[in-house]
Design a protein around this motif. Structure first.
Motif, PDB file in Angstrom:
ATOM      1  N   UNK A  90      58.787  45.713  37.939  1.00 50.12           N
ATOM      2  CA  UNK A  90      57.524  46.677  38.435  1.00 50.12           C
ATOM      3  C   UNK A  90      56.565  46.362  37.314  1.00 50.12           C
ATOM      4  N   UNK A  91      55.505  46.193  37.866  1.00 53.19           N
ATOM      5  CA  UNK A  91      54.161  45.439  37.218  1.00 53.19           C
ATOM      6  C   UNK A  91      52.539  46.249  37.881  1.00 53.19           C
ATOM      7  N   UNK A  92      51.698  46.457  36.344  1.00 52.61           N
ATOM      8  CA  UNK A  92      50.736  46.509  36.734  1.00 52.61           C
ATOM      9  C   UNK A  92      49.644  46.065  36.289  1.00 52.61           C
ATOM     10  N   UNK A  93      48.750  45.368  37.189  1.00 48.51           N
ATOM     11  CA  UNK A  93      48.061  44.403  36.412  1.00 48.51           C
ATOM     12  C   UNK A  93      46.596  44.809  37.779  1.00 48.51           C
ATOM     13  N   UNK A  94      45.356  44.161  37.056  1.00 52.18           N
ATOM     14  CA  UNK A  94      44.309  44.570  37.221  1.00 52.18           C
ATOM     15  C   UNK A  94      43.593  43.135  37.656  1.00 52.18           C
ATOM     16  N   UNK A  95      42.809  43.122  39.664  1.00 53.72           N
ATOM     17  CA  UNK A  95      42.086  41.681  39.913  1.00 53.72           C
ATOM     18  C   UNK A  95      40.955  41.740  39.248  1.00 53.72           C
ATOM     19  N   UNK A  96      41.446  40.217  38.431  1.00 51.17           N
ATOM     20  CA  UNK A  96      39.666  39.623  37.255  1.00 51.17           C
ATOM     21  C   UNK A  96      39.227  38.591  38.854  1.00 51.17           C
ATOM     22  N   UNK A  97      39.559  37.869  39.458  1.00 51.08           N
ATOM     23  CA  UNK A  97      38.774  36.828  40.288  1.00 51.08           C
ATOM     24  C   UNK A  97      39.509  37.499  41.676  1.00 51.08           C
TER      25      UNK A  97
END
Length: 99
Positions: free
Chosen positions: A57-64
């Motif tokens: 499992x991962x959590x990410x943030x849209x950066x581009x």
């Protein structure tokens, strides 16, 4: 050297990486792209031929985003131990095959 593609599950979508690092993913994103700063949760699936079948499992943030190419870059905010195990095993296998 280009890293082998990794397979991710985000919601109902199954995506493959265009590129990746220990800190994030570049993906072809179908449909409406997330907004800058939007948090994305998902699962990293082991590549074919992996010794185990644990997902991470991962959590990410849209950066581009590149709407013309339908690409999105996600910076990983947090990843489970399995995520980093998949990274390591994939990288080791890629390096061994290029020697």
């Amino acid at each position: 050297m280009q890293f082998p593609a990794l397979n991710l599950s985000i919601g109902d979508d199954r995506l493959s990486t265009l590129n990746w690092s220990y800190t994030g993913f570049l993906l072809h994103w179908p449909g409406v792209q997330p907004k800058y700063g939007e948090r994305i949760a998902g699962f990293l699936n082991p590549p074919p031929g992996a010794e185990d079948d644990e997902t991470g499992a991962f959590d990410a943030v849209m950066v581009r985003a590149d709407p013309i190419r339908n690409q999105v870059a996600l910076a990983m905010h947090r990843g489970s131990e399995q995520v980093y195990n998949i990274f390591e095993k994939t990288l080791r296998r890629a390096l061994r095959s290029n020697w």
